[in-house]
Motif scaffolding. Structure first.
Motif, PDB file in Angstrom:
ATOM      1  N   VAL A 112       0.970  -1.078  -0.088  1.00  0.00           N
ATOM      2  CA  VAL A 112       0.056   0.082  -0.032  1.00  0.00           C
ATOM      3  C   VAL A 112       0.872   1.226  -0.179  1.00  0.00           C
ATOM      4  CG1 VAL A 112      -1.604   1.363   1.356  1.00  0.00           C
ATOM      5  CG2 VAL A 112      -1.819  -1.147   1.155  1.00  0.00           C
ATOM      6  N   ALA A 113       0.428   2.059  -0.787  1.00  0.00           N
ATOM      7  CA  ALA A 113       1.573   3.344  -0.978  1.00  0.00           C
ATOM      8  C   ALA A 113       0.855   4.494  -0.644  1.00  0.00           C
ATOM      9  CB  ALA A 113       1.954   3.401  -2.335  1.00  0.00           C
ATOM     10  N   TYR A 114       1.363   5.512  -0.102  1.00  0.00           N
ATOM     11  CA  TYR A 114       0.570   6.732   0.307  1.00  0.00           C
ATOM     12  C   TYR A 114       2.012   7.800   0.254  1.00  0.00           C
ATOM     13  CZ  TYR A 114       2.337   4.949   4.630  1.00  0.00           C
ATOM     14  OH  TYR A 114       3.064   4.473   5.673  1.00  0.00           O
ATOM     15  N   PRO A 115       1.456   9.174   0.523  1.00  0.00           N
ATOM     16  CA  PRO A 115       2.540  10.378   0.352  1.00  0.00           C
ATOM     17  C   PRO A 115       3.259  10.172   1.528  1.00  0.00           C
ATOM     18  CG  PRO A 115       0.244  10.913  -0.157  1.00  0.00           C
ATOM     19  CD  PRO A 115      -0.167   9.706   0.442  1.00  0.00           C
ATOM     20  N   LEU A 128      -2.972  -3.154   9.647  1.00  0.00           N
ATOM     21  CA  LEU A 128      -4.345  -3.930   9.998  1.00  0.00           C
ATOM     22  C   LEU A 128      -4.529  -5.112   9.014  1.00  0.00           C
ATOM     23  CD1 LEU A 128      -6.732  -1.341  11.443  1.00  0.00           C
ATOM     24  CD2 LEU A 128      -5.339  -3.014  12.884  1.00  0.00           C
ATOM     25  N   ALA A 129      -4.107  -5.149   7.765  1.00  0.00           N
ATOM     26  CA  ALA A 129      -4.191  -5.932   6.722  1.00  0.00           C
ATOM     27  C   ALA A 129      -3.143  -6.887   6.785  1.00  0.00           C
ATOM     28  CB  ALA A 129      -4.457  -5.262   5.522  1.00  0.00           C
ATOM     29  N   GLY A 130      -1.911  -6.590   7.474  1.00  0.00           N
ATOM     30  CA  GLY A 130      -0.772  -7.633   7.261  1.00  0.00           C
ATOM     31  C   GLY A 130      -0.025  -7.088   6.134  1.00  0.00           C
ATOM     32  N   ALA A 131      -0.429  -6.174   5.364  1.00  0.00           N
ATOM     33  CA  ALA A 131       0.365  -5.687   4.113  1.00  0.00           C
ATOM     34  C   ALA A 131       1.389  -4.803   4.510  1.00  0.00           C
ATOM     35  CB  ALA A 131      -0.624  -4.894   3.195  1.00  0.00           C
ATOM     36  N   ASP A 132       2.261  -4.652   3.302  1.00  0.00           N
ATOM     37  CA  ASP A 132       3.585  -3.823   3.483  1.00  0.00           C
ATOM     38  C   ASP A 132       3.111  -2.417   2.968  1.00  0.00           C
ATOM     39  OD1 ASP A 132       5.220  -5.851   4.068  1.00  0.00           O
ATOM     40  OD2 ASP A 132       5.670  -6.391   2.111  1.00  0.00           O
ATOM     41  N   HIS A 133       3.836  -1.352   3.496  1.00  0.00           N
ATOM     42  CA  HIS A 133       3.383   0.050   3.147  1.00  0.00           C
ATOM     43  C   HIS A 133       4.601   0.965   2.774  1.00  0.00           C
ATOM     44  CE1 HIS A 133       4.969   1.219   6.861  1.00  0.00           C
ATOM     45  NE2 HIS A 133       4.527   0.124   7.715  1.00  0.00           N
ATOM     46  N   VAL A 134       4.478   1.694   1.994  1.00  0.00           N
ATOM     47  CA  VAL A 134       5.586   2.428   1.251  1.00  0.00           C
ATOM     48  C   VAL A 134       5.197   3.858   0.978  1.00  0.00           C
ATOM     49  CG1 VAL A 134       4.906   1.611  -1.163  1.00  0.00           C
ATOM     50  CG2 VAL A 134       7.270   2.190  -0.349  1.00  0.00           C
ATOM     51  N   VAL A 135       6.063   4.869   1.357  1.00  0.00           N
ATOM     52  CA  VAL A 135       5.707   6.170   0.999  1.00  0.00           C
ATOM     53  C   VAL A 135       6.354   6.624  -0.194  1.00  0.00           C
ATOM     54  CG1 VAL A 135       5.554   6.612   3.376  1.00  0.00           C
ATOM     55  CG2 VAL A 135       7.838   6.967   2.326  1.00  0.00           C
ATOM     56  N   TYR A 136       5.771   7.684  -0.711  1.00  0.00           N
ATOM     57  CA  TYR A 136       6.341   8.181  -2.284  1.00  0.00           C
ATOM     58  C   TYR A 136       6.263   9.691  -2.190  1.00  0.00           C
ATOM     59  CZ  TYR A 136       1.178   9.171  -3.471  1.00  0.00           C
ATOM     60  OH  TYR A 136       0.066   9.486  -3.146  1.00  0.00           O
ATOM     61  N   ASP A 137       7.363  10.248  -2.934  1.00  0.00           N
ATOM     62  CA  ASP A 137       7.188  11.721  -3.062  1.00  0.00           C
ATOM     63  C   ASP A 137       6.397  12.011  -4.655  1.00  0.00           C
ATOM     64  OD1 ASP A 137       8.930  12.765  -1.059  1.00  0.00           O
ATOM     65  OD2 ASP A 137      10.562  11.580  -2.213  1.00  0.00           O
ATOM     66  N   ASP A 138       6.655  11.230  -5.614  1.00  0.00           N
ATOM     67  CA  ASP A 138       5.905  11.180  -7.002  1.00  0.00           C
ATOM     68  C   ASP A 138       5.188   9.860  -7.264  1.00  0.00           C
ATOM     69  OD1 ASP A 138       6.220  14.077  -7.670  1.00  0.00           O
ATOM     70  OD2 ASP A 138       8.300  13.528  -7.909  1.00  0.00           O
ATOM     71  N   PRO A 139       4.242   9.579  -7.154  1.00  0.00           N
ATOM     72  CA  PRO A 139       3.591   8.156  -7.140  1.00  0.00           C
ATOM     73  C   PRO A 139       4.054   7.452  -8.256  1.00  0.00           C
ATOM     74  CG  PRO A 139       1.709   9.989  -7.449  1.00  0.00           C
ATOM     75  CD  PRO A 139       2.985  10.641  -7.122  1.00  0.00           C
ATOM     76  N   TRP A 140       4.312   8.212  -9.608  1.00  0.00           N
ATOM     77  CA  TRP A 140       4.729   7.271 -10.677  1.00  0.00           C
ATOM     78  C   TRP A 140       5.925   7.050 -10.823  1.00  0.00           C
ATOM     79  CZ3 TRP A 140       2.658  12.450 -10.563  1.00  0.00           C
ATOM     80  CH2 TRP A 140       3.702  13.412 -10.742  1.00  0.00           C
TER      81      TRP A 140
END
Length: 362
Positions: A112-115, A128-140
């Motif tokens: 899951v990606a978010y700013p 909560l879903a047990g998924a990984d998370h990653v942040v981004y500056d520019d989503p593309w």
């Protein structure tokens, strides 16, 4: 399960709240950003008129509610070709943000990606879903491998940044190319000050197709309905149809009186204009006082917050303002990139805002 989650950020603010509350003239709480102005009278009346609602409400909402969601989305977002299948009521937007990865069936190995600077609940939902998370500056620029959910947030909480139509178009094209579901948190869309926010569902952005796109909207800020927990989704009917079936099993039902109140709120623009004027005046007063006190304001062209810095650690700023009876949110709550910023809400009453301005030497 709670061990999967970070420390609840607002608990860390309690000592500073105690300091601010000790001020002789009381605390000015500019931290959480909860609405303080009256619920519009026509909304209160609609809620009262629907108070005799003994039966269970439906998860999909009444036909009148779905009509209201479709009509508002056409008028305000510029979305075209909408039907009832393109909308879904929510019990407030936070429950959706926190539970969406789970409701989508995400788990270990999914991402899951978010700013980089973002509402903390995006991360919570992934955890909560047990998924990984990653942040981004520019989503593309993200690695699409394993990426299942991409969050956009415009206008941004906490920074108030507004994404341009070009940025939105580029992100939509990238997400579609890589088969990534794009969910756009647009809860502050009606609160643009120095920029006019555009929805990801506007035809100039999405090309008139909602494939792979969902937008999140809330009445908490535009209509002072945070206490009602009234929000909704608009977008891809295939995604919303799947969520509807899951949410039926989970009993995610908006209370019938709140559904009626939502219909009334979405059908009226006068109270939105009136509330915007209140916020505009408070924003101008606080911005001037902060800048006079040595703060620099970045972004903040929309939303209910000023993203401010004195180029010092955010907790130093929080502590100093608390001594003056003013409580703000440390930027660190929203990501490491906010470590030298504070988020200042302008949702306090006019009287409390005047108090803050005076204490800041404005």
């Amino acid at each position: 399960m709670s061990k999967l989650l970070p420390e609840f950020p607002w608990d860390r603010l309690e000592p500073y709240k105690a300091t601010a509350s000790a001020h002789p003239d009381g605390i000015v709480d500019l931290s959480v950003g909860t609405p303080v102005d009256p619920v519009p009278q026509l909304v209160q009346q609609a809620l009262t008129d629907a108070a005799d609602s003994p039966g269970y409400p439906t998860v999909w909402g009444t036909p009148a509610l779905r009509d209201a969601l479709v009509g508002w989305s056409r008028r305000r977002l510029g979305a075209t070709g909408l039907t009832h299948r393109h909308v879904l009521p929510l019990v407030g937007s936070k429950e959706l943000v926190a539970s969406l990865p789970t409701q989508l069936g995400l788990g270990p190995g999914d991402r899951v990606a978010y700013p980089r600077l973002a509402y903390p609940t995006y991360e919570v939902g992934a955890r909560l879903a047990g998924a990984d998370h990653v942040v981004y500056d520019d989503p593309w620029e993200l690695d699409p491998d394993g990426l299942r959910l991409l969050w956009l947030n415009s206008p941004s909480n906490p920074t108030g940044r507004v994404l341009t139509a070009d940025e939105l178009r580029r992100t939509v094209a990238w997400a579609r190319e890589h088969g990534v579901l794009l969910v756009s948190d647009e809860c502050y869309l009606e609160l643009g000050w120095e920029a006019e926010p555009v929805s990801v569902l506007h035809p100039d952005v999405c090309g008139g197709s909602y494939d792979g796109l969902v937008a999140v909207h809330s009445l908490s800020k535009r209509s002072n309905l945070a206490g009602y927990r009234a929000a909704f989704l608009v977008g891809d009917p295939a995604v919303l149809g799947e969520l509807l079936e899951i949410r039926k099993h989970g009993g995610f039902m908006v209370p019938a009186p709140v559904q009626a109140a939502t219909v009334a709120a979405l059908g009226d623009t006068a109270h939105v204009t009136e509330q915007r004027a209140r916020y505009a005046a408070r924003r101008e007063a606080l911005r001037g006082a902060l800048e006079a006190n040595g703060f620099r304001i970045e972004h903040s062209e929309a939303s209910l917050y000023l993203w401010a810095t004195r180029d010092e650690p955010c907790w130093d700023t929080v502590g100093d303002l608390a001594k003056h009876g003013v409580l703000v949110a440390p930027g660190e709550f929203y990501g490491d990139a906010g470590a030298r910023f504070v988020r200042v809400a302008f949702t306090a009453t006019d009287e409390r805002v005047r108090a803050a301005v005076q204490r800041l030497g404005g």
